[in-house]
Motif scaffolding. Structure first.
Motif, PDB file in Angstrom:
ATOM      1  N   ASN A  90      11.773   3.507  -1.816  1.00  0.00           N
ATOM      2  CA  ASN A  90      12.123   3.512  -0.404  1.00  0.00           C
ATOM      3  C   ASN A  90      11.407   2.353   0.293  1.00  0.00           C
ATOM      4  OD1 ASN A  90      11.679   4.252   2.533  1.00  0.00           O
ATOM      5  ND2 ASN A  90      13.087   5.876   1.913  1.00  0.00           N
ATOM      6  N   ALA A  91      12.179   1.356   0.725  1.00  0.00           N
ATOM      7  CA  ALA A  91      11.585   0.141   1.292  1.00  0.00           C
ATOM      8  C   ALA A  91      10.790   0.426   2.555  1.00  0.00           C
ATOM      9  CB  ALA A  91      12.690  -0.879   1.589  1.00  0.00           C
ATOM     10  N   GLU A  92      11.234   1.398   3.366  1.00  0.00           N
ATOM     11  CA  GLU A  92      10.532   1.676   4.615  1.00  0.00           C
ATOM     12  C   GLU A  92       9.133   2.229   4.355  1.00  0.00           C
ATOM     13  OE1 GLU A  92      11.158   4.175   8.781  1.00  0.00           O
ATOM     14  OE2 GLU A  92      12.836   3.891   7.390  1.00  0.00           O
ATOM     15  N   SER A  93       9.000   3.099   3.353  1.00  0.00           N
ATOM     16  CA  SER A  93       7.672   3.628   3.028  1.00  0.00           C
ATOM     17  C   SER A  93       6.755   2.532   2.512  1.00  0.00           C
ATOM     18  CB  SER A  93       7.793   4.753   1.993  1.00  0.00           C
ATOM     19  OG  SER A  93       8.419   5.891   2.547  1.00  0.00           O
ATOM     20  N   VAL A  94       7.305   1.623   1.713  1.00  0.00           N
ATOM     21  CA  VAL A  94       6.513   0.495   1.218  1.00  0.00           C
ATOM     22  C   VAL A  94       6.061  -0.380   2.376  1.00  0.00           C
ATOM     23  CG1 VAL A  94       6.577  -1.609  -0.181  1.00  0.00           C
ATOM     24  CG2 VAL A  94       7.598   0.503  -1.056  1.00  0.00           C
ATOM     25  N   GLN A  95       6.952  -0.645   3.337  1.00  0.00           N
ATOM     26  CA  GLN A  95       6.598  -1.492   4.470  1.00  0.00           C
ATOM     27  C   GLN A  95       5.500  -0.865   5.314  1.00  0.00           C
ATOM     28  OE1 GLN A  95       7.554  -4.391   4.503  1.00  0.00           O
ATOM     29  NE2 GLN A  95       9.500  -4.518   3.414  1.00  0.00           N
ATOM     30  N   LYS A  96       5.551   0.446   5.495  1.00  0.00           N
ATOM     31  CA  LYS A  96       4.528   1.115   6.302  1.00  0.00           C
ATOM     32  C   LYS A  96       3.163   1.050   5.629  1.00  0.00           C
ATOM     33  CE  LYS A  96       7.676   4.229   8.726  1.00  0.00           C
ATOM     34  NZ  LYS A  96       8.084   5.622   8.991  1.00  0.00           N
ATOM     35  N   ALA A  97       3.139   1.262   4.316  1.00  0.00           N
ATOM     36  CA  ALA A  97       1.858   1.149   3.608  1.00  0.00           C
ATOM     37  C   ALA A  97       1.360  -0.293   3.641  1.00  0.00           C
ATOM     38  CB  ALA A  97       2.024   1.631   2.167  1.00  0.00           C
ATOM     39  N   ARG A  98       2.272  -1.242   3.492  1.00  0.00           N
ATOM     40  CA  ARG A  98       1.892  -2.662   3.571  1.00  0.00           C
ATOM     41  C   ARG A  98       1.291  -2.984   4.930  1.00  0.00           C
ATOM     42  NH1 ARG A  98       5.916  -7.275   1.813  1.00  0.00           N
ATOM     43  NH2 ARG A  98       4.149  -8.394   2.738  1.00  0.00           N
ATOM     44  N   ALA A  99       1.864  -2.431   5.988  1.00  0.00           N
ATOM     45  CA  ALA A  99       1.364  -2.708   7.331  1.00  0.00           C
ATOM     46  C   ALA A  99      -0.082  -2.252   7.486  1.00  0.00           C
ATOM     47  CB  ALA A  99       2.258  -2.022   8.369  1.00  0.00           C
ATOM     48  N   ILE A 100      -0.409  -1.104   6.887  1.00  0.00           N
ATOM     49  CA  ILE A 100      -1.797  -0.625   6.929  1.00  0.00           C
ATOM     50  C   ILE A 100      -2.700  -1.588   6.172  1.00  0.00           C
ATOM     51  CG2 ILE A 100      -3.342   1.235   6.207  1.00  0.00           C
ATOM     52  CD1 ILE A 100      -1.061   3.194   6.688  1.00  0.00           C
ATOM     53  N   CYS A 101      -2.244  -2.027   4.995  1.00  0.00           N
ATOM     54  CA  CYS A 101      -3.037  -2.988   4.221  1.00  0.00           C
ATOM     55  C   CYS A 101      -3.194  -4.303   4.978  1.00  0.00           C
ATOM     56  CB  CYS A 101      -2.382  -3.241   2.862  1.00  0.00           C
ATOM     57  SG  CYS A 101      -2.303  -1.797   1.764  1.00  0.00           S
ATOM     58  N   ASP A 102      -2.103  -4.793   5.580  1.00  0.00           N
ATOM     59  CA  ASP A 102      -2.146  -6.049   6.328  1.00  0.00           C
ATOM     60  C   ASP A 102      -3.142  -5.976   7.483  1.00  0.00           C
ATOM     61  OD1 ASP A 102      -0.155  -6.895   4.636  1.00  0.00           O
ATOM     62  OD2 ASP A 102       1.463  -6.667   6.087  1.00  0.00           O
ATOM     63  N   ALA A 103      -3.200  -4.796   8.098  1.00  0.00           N
ATOM     64  CA  ALA A 103      -4.061  -4.635   9.261  1.00  0.00           C
ATOM     65  C   ALA A 103      -5.520  -4.381   8.890  1.00  0.00           C
ATOM     66  CB  ALA A 103      -3.538  -3.483  10.127  1.00  0.00           C
ATOM     67  N   GLY A 104      -5.809  -4.300   7.599  1.00  0.00           N
ATOM     68  CA  GLY A 104      -7.182  -4.049   7.166  1.00  0.00           C
ATOM     69  C   GLY A 104      -7.597  -2.597   7.268  1.00  0.00           C
TER      70      GLY A 104
END
Length: 510
Positions: free
Chosen positions: A402-416
């Motif tokens: 699910n691309a949306e779930s991946v993007q949300k987790a990525r956003a947390i990683c991107d934000a530190g």
């Protein structure tokens, strides 16, 4: 990390065999057992994430994930997360990391999977090959059939038939840029009705016949798989692969019998010493409580370091009780001072488990999945996982297409905001557009691009075994695509767009 032990190392007296049978470690992030009703298919469906043929629109969608009006939590609502940097556009096309042969094979596979005319007869043929006892239809006995399958569907989803082929496949994936693999052995332990009745009539006794015919083959195959995996990789396994006695004990929430316990412990010990991580698969609801008990027992024994984790349990987000189970396991890990390994999936048994086990809608499942992921990743209690006190050490495998779930987790990683170790995982041969985007982002970060995202470990799940042994696994992948038509079409369109991009580049038309 200790050096790898000798190849013959083991802690139990097991026989060596030329063919090593064990269970098929199914990747439960996707729906392997499929419902046939229209309503169930709607529950499973994934909306198209990347509009057809437009890389610019794909990037635009990624930037707009915060404004989703779906019931699942947005990034801004998750604890420890802030909106990601505005510049998330990759420096190059993500699928450019794949060789042309993989692109063309994926395109051919997704064209068949997304076609209402081609898929039904393909499924009928694969069902015949997976279950037939006729030598003509057995890929391991028919060299012509074996050659065709190995060059097509087998090459798309599987690692190899022997250790040399498996190691070569792992090396190719890591050279592309993947962090590692999740490796499982494809051969399944299939019991006859008579054998299952014998175990029940023996009241679940661990007889020598059960040990020789069921536990030993499973243990040997799993130990061999751990040896094939490299430090940092994962090995997936099913407890039910150990046979009828294991099923009986799990169903009745009994401790593992002595030889079975010794076998599981031997697998865990070898994995721990080699730096390989174990993913204990979730299974049917009637067995899951017993699986959870065994998982927590070995996690308490081997997950003693807060910065590393050997044992991972699997949690299915579509089950209503999953948040409560995870809260209890986190509390146990907190009290016992051991790390909790969490492999998070949506689920794979919607077609066979009682319907009351599941959330009413897919939106509820998505909300549970994203809420659990955010809590584990940020190590903060939230509306999905409510707990008390300090959050225990936790490690996350985000297994999803699910691309949306991946993007949300990525956003947390991107934000530190990520406090837990994370691994993103997709099936080999599927969701390559998602996997390769993670690879490209990590490669850009390593190249020193200040606007790039941090390291995003990407793993591919694949099985190994002979072509015939892998047929049931390949059939499940084909059936899965049948009920995820929109996602399959998205993959097809992404592969076709990449082919066109390469043609344009070749003729300098881009």
């Amino acid at each position: 990390m200790k050096p790898a032990p000798p190849r013959g190392f083991t802690c139990l007296p097991v026989r060596r065999a030329s063919t090593l049978p064990t269970s098929a470690a199914s990747f439960s992030s996707t729906n392997a057992l499929l419902p046939t009703t229209l309503a169930a298919r709607a529950y499973h469906g994934h909306k198209a994430t990347f509009p057809r043929g437009s890389f610019a629109l794909m990037t635009q969608h990624r930037r707009c994930i915060h404004s989703s009006d779906r019931k699942s939590s947005t990034v801004a609502e998750l604890p420890g997360a802030v909106p990601p940097p505005a510049n998330l556009e990759p420096s190059r096309a993500p699928l450019s990391v794949l060789p042309l042969s993989m692109i063309l094979r994926s395109l051919a596979t997704t064209v068949v999977s997304s076609s209402p005319l081609l898929l039904p007869p393909s499924l009928q043929i694969m069902t015949l090959l997976a279950h037939s006892t006729n030598a003509v239809f057995n890929p391991d006995r028919n060299p012509v059939l074996r050659y065709f399958l190995k060059k097509s569907f087998y090459a798309q989803f599987c690692a190899g038939e022997n250790p040399a082929e498996v190691q070569a496949t792992i090396s190719r994936l890591k050279n592309i840029g993947f962090t590692g693999v999740i490796l499982g052995y494809a051969r399944e332990v299939v019991l006859t009705e008579k054998q299952a009745e014998e175990v029940e009539s023996a009241a679940g006794q661990e007889t020598q016949k059960v040990i020789d015919n069921e536990i030993v083959p499973w243990a040997e195959g799993t130990l061999e798989t751990v040896r094939l995996a490299q430090p940092g990789d994962f090995v997936a396994l099913k407890f039910t692969g150990a046979g009828s006695l294991a099923v009986h004990e799990l169903k009745h929430k009994l401790p593992a019998s002595p030889y079975l316990y010794k076998s599981i412990n031997s697998i865990c010990q070898l994995a721990h010493e080699r730096g390989v991580r174990l993913l204990f698969d979730a299974e049917q609801d009637a067995l899951q409580d017993g699986i959870d008990d065994w998982t927590m027992e070995f996690a308490n024994k081997y997950n003693t370091e807060p910065d590393s984790c050997t044992i991972y349990g699997t949690y299915q987000a579509y089950k209503k009780k999953t948040p409560a189970v995870l809260e209890r396991h986190l509390a146990t890990a907190q009290e016992g001072r051991f790390s909790l390994g969490v492999k998070l999936v949506r689920g794979a048994y919607l077609g066979s488990d009682p319907r009351e086990c599941f959330f009413d809608t897919k939106a509820d499942t998505d909300a549970c999945y994203d809420g659990v992921a955010a809590s584990i990743l940020t190590r903060q209690w939230n509306a999905t996982l409510a707990g008390n006190g300090e959050y225990p050490a936790a490690h996350l495998v985000l297994a999803t297409h699910n691309a949306e779930s991946v993007q949300k987790a990525r956003a947390i990683c991107d934000a530190g905001g990520a406090k837990s170790e994370i691994a993103f995982a997709q099936l080999q041969g599927m969701a390559d557009e998602i996997s390769c985007e993670l690879v490209e982002a990590s490669q850009s970060a390593r190249a020193g691009d200040v606007s790039a995202t941090p390291n995003l470990p990407a793993y591919k799940y694949l099985v190994w075994g002979t072509t015939g042994e892998c047929m049931k696994y390949l059939l499940r992948r084909a059936q899965e695509n049948k009920d995820a038509v929109q996602r399959t079409k998205s993959g097809r369109d992404a592969m076709w767009a990449e082919v066109l991009r390469r043609v344009k580049n070749t003729f300098r038309l881009a």
